[in-house]
Design a protein around this motif. Sequence first.
Motif, short mmCIF file in Angstrom:
data_model
loop_
_atom_site.label_atom_id
_atom_site.label_comp_id
_atom_site.label_asym_id
_atom_site.label_seq_id
_atom_site.Cartn_x
_atom_site.Cartn_y
_atom_site.Cartn_z
N ILE A 162 22.99 69.38 -78.50
CA ILE A 162 22.73 68.38 -77.44
C ILE A 162 21.36 68.64 -76.80
O ILE A 162 20.67 67.73 -76.37
N MET A 163 20.96 69.90 -76.77
CA MET A 163 19.65 70.23 -76.19
C MET A 163 18.51 69.79 -77.13
O MET A 163 17.47 69.32 -76.68
N ILE A 164 18.75 69.93 -78.42
CA ILE A 164 17.64 69.74 -79.36
C ILE A 164 17.50 68.30 -79.87
O ILE A 164 16.41 67.72 -79.85
N PHE A 165 18.60 67.68 -80.32
CA PHE A 165 18.44 66.39 -81.02
C PHE A 165 17.93 65.24 -80.15
O PHE A 165 17.04 64.51 -80.58
N PRO A 166 18.45 65.06 -78.91
CA PRO A 166 17.87 63.99 -78.10
C PRO A 166 16.36 64.18 -77.92
O PRO A 166 15.58 63.24 -78.02
N ALA A 167 15.92 65.44 -77.70
CA ALA A 167 14.48 65.71 -77.51
C ALA A 167 13.72 65.39 -78.79
O ALA A 167 12.65 64.77 -78.76
N VAL A 168 14.30 65.81 -79.91
CA VAL A 168 13.64 65.59 -81.20
C VAL A 168 13.48 64.08 -81.46
O VAL A 168 12.41 63.59 -81.85
N PHE A 169 14.55 63.31 -81.21
CA PHE A 169 14.49 61.85 -81.45
C PHE A 169 13.58 61.18 -80.43
O PHE A 169 12.84 60.26 -80.76
N SER A 170 13.65 61.66 -79.20
CA SER A 170 12.85 61.05 -78.15
C SER A 170 11.35 61.15 -78.48
O SER A 170 10.56 60.28 -78.15
N ALA B 247 21.13 73.53 -68.31
CA ALA B 247 19.95 72.92 -67.67
C ALA B 247 19.10 72.21 -68.73
O ALA B 247 18.65 71.06 -68.53
N LEU B 248 18.90 72.86 -69.87
CA LEU B 248 18.08 72.25 -70.92
C LEU B 248 18.77 71.02 -71.53
O LEU B 248 18.10 70.05 -71.90
N SER C 150 17.30 67.26 -71.66
CA SER C 150 17.15 66.58 -72.93
C SER C 150 17.84 65.20 -72.95
O SER C 150 17.25 64.22 -73.40
N VAL C 151 19.08 65.14 -72.44
CA VAL C 151 19.79 63.86 -72.52
C VAL C 151 19.25 62.83 -71.53
O VAL C 151 19.59 61.65 -71.63
N LEU D 207 16.07 62.19 -71.33
CA LEU D 207 14.79 61.70 -71.86
C LEU D 207 14.98 60.28 -72.38
O LEU D 207 16.07 59.93 -72.83
N PRO D 208 13.91 59.47 -72.37
CA PRO D 208 14.08 58.12 -72.94
C PRO D 208 14.39 58.22 -74.43
O PRO D 208 13.82 59.07 -75.13
N GLY D 209 15.32 57.40 -74.90
CA GLY D 209 15.64 57.39 -76.33
C GLY D 209 16.57 58.52 -76.74
O GLY D 209 16.77 58.78 -77.93
N ALA D 210 17.16 59.20 -75.76
CA ALA D 210 18.01 60.35 -76.07
C ALA D 210 19.26 59.95 -76.87
O ALA D 210 19.78 60.72 -77.67
N MET D 211 19.71 58.68 -76.64
CA MET D 211 20.96 58.23 -77.25
C MET D 211 20.95 58.37 -78.77
O MET D 211 21.95 58.75 -79.37
#
Length: 457
Positions: free
Chosen positions: A268-276, A186-187, A191-192, A194-198
């Motif tokens: 996958i849960m953390i990095f897209p959120a961190v970059f976003s 779910a998380l 996360s993926v 979110l805008p800018g997740a790529m």
Amino acid sequence: MEQNNRVTFGSKLGVILATVGCAVGLGNIWRFPYMVGSNGGAAFLLIYFLCILLLGLPVMLTEFYIGRHTQCNTAGAFKQIAPGTRWHLIGYNGVLASLFILGFYSVVAGWTLQYIFEAIGGGLDGKTAEDFKLGFEAFSTEIWLPIFWTLIFIALTHIVIISGVKGGIERTSKFMMPLLFVILIALCIRSVTLPGAMEGLIFLFKPDFSRIDSSVVLSAMGQAFFSLSIGMGCLITYASYFQKDTKLQRTALEVTLLDALVAILAGIMIFPAVFSFNIAPTAGPELVFITLPNVFQQLPWGNVWSAVFFILLAVAALTSTISLHEVPTAYVHEEYNIPRWKAALIVSFGVAVLAIISSLSFGVLKNMTIGGLIFFDFLDYLTAKIMLPLGGMLICIFVARRVDRKVLKAELTNQGTIPFHFFNTYVFFMRFVAPIAIGIIFLNELGVLQWIVRLFS
Ligand code: PFF
């Protein structure tokens, strides 16, 4: 001793979930992302994969062999295979390592309970990035509150342990591990999307080979061993509860792959959120306690995401603290013929003392250092960098030297009833590749390799 009628896990699913529960923990969700972040992203991931498959898997299988073959706690197992020798010291190393890991791991696990409590009570609402940083620092250096939550966590672990192998460990894992997967997925989806997740996904999956150097390789190997719970007899103890028809090769492969999968999902849960949210992926251990709640609170339903995330972390930590507690509990219970509940009480008491000192070492005891490290960091260093690599290396050397190949093969193939196509490859890795590679990590982390290189340059 109760070796003849030894209790076992009740089902195949129970075996897998309990063992995956042992491997999956704070190491996957808290340590792995910040190791990836500070070691260059995808390049680290690649080496990490090679390490778990080429080194982790053979060591895990070797621990399974020792545990299921002897049906003993970790120290008793070595005594049974090599009576009258000192090989059982490897078992003592494991028993002590479990106590020491619990001594700092339960403190971090306790923090997760505080964050769950705060998220549910709305205490994280409206906080800025700076508030999260100051809030974490103030909380972790306080005296009573972190100790309170740490003791609650130790008590939870204790309750599961005294409920026994089937009723406690297996039942809890069967409920907790599926829950963990559901929350994690779910998380990840949140996360993926979110805008800018790529950008975060590219960081995680597109390797930049120029980032690979010896320190990345060594960090990846260290992470692989910690994450798979290798080198300290935890898997020996769990395998001693396996049934005689449990397929060891398959279980080792499944546990290894599921452990890696959880680490990847955590990434996958953390990095897209961190970059976003434009946060540095290289933030260290605080990534999870400062950065992530900050990220979640900026989303709609922030408290829910934060609460769900910290529940996930607590669940993962609990199935690992149970496995860590079981190592000394089984040892005291079986080797000293003490009832299981009493053995568990002795262990919980010892862990509580270590954990209280660890917790205080962030605040009032921060000047009490050992080799320049506060007590919490000292336990982390001593176990992850010395006791685990040493244990892993010695376990392989032990089996290579003391166990007949035929006996080994018979156990790993359930007395010849299932094939083992890669037996010779496994033996080669267990005898040579794993001990040498682990030896290199060990020497490097102690700074011995750097010293040798300097000597010759
Ligand atoms: N593998 C666990 C984690 O990744 O959090 C930590 C751990 C558990 C290490 C049990 C060692 C162990 F015996």
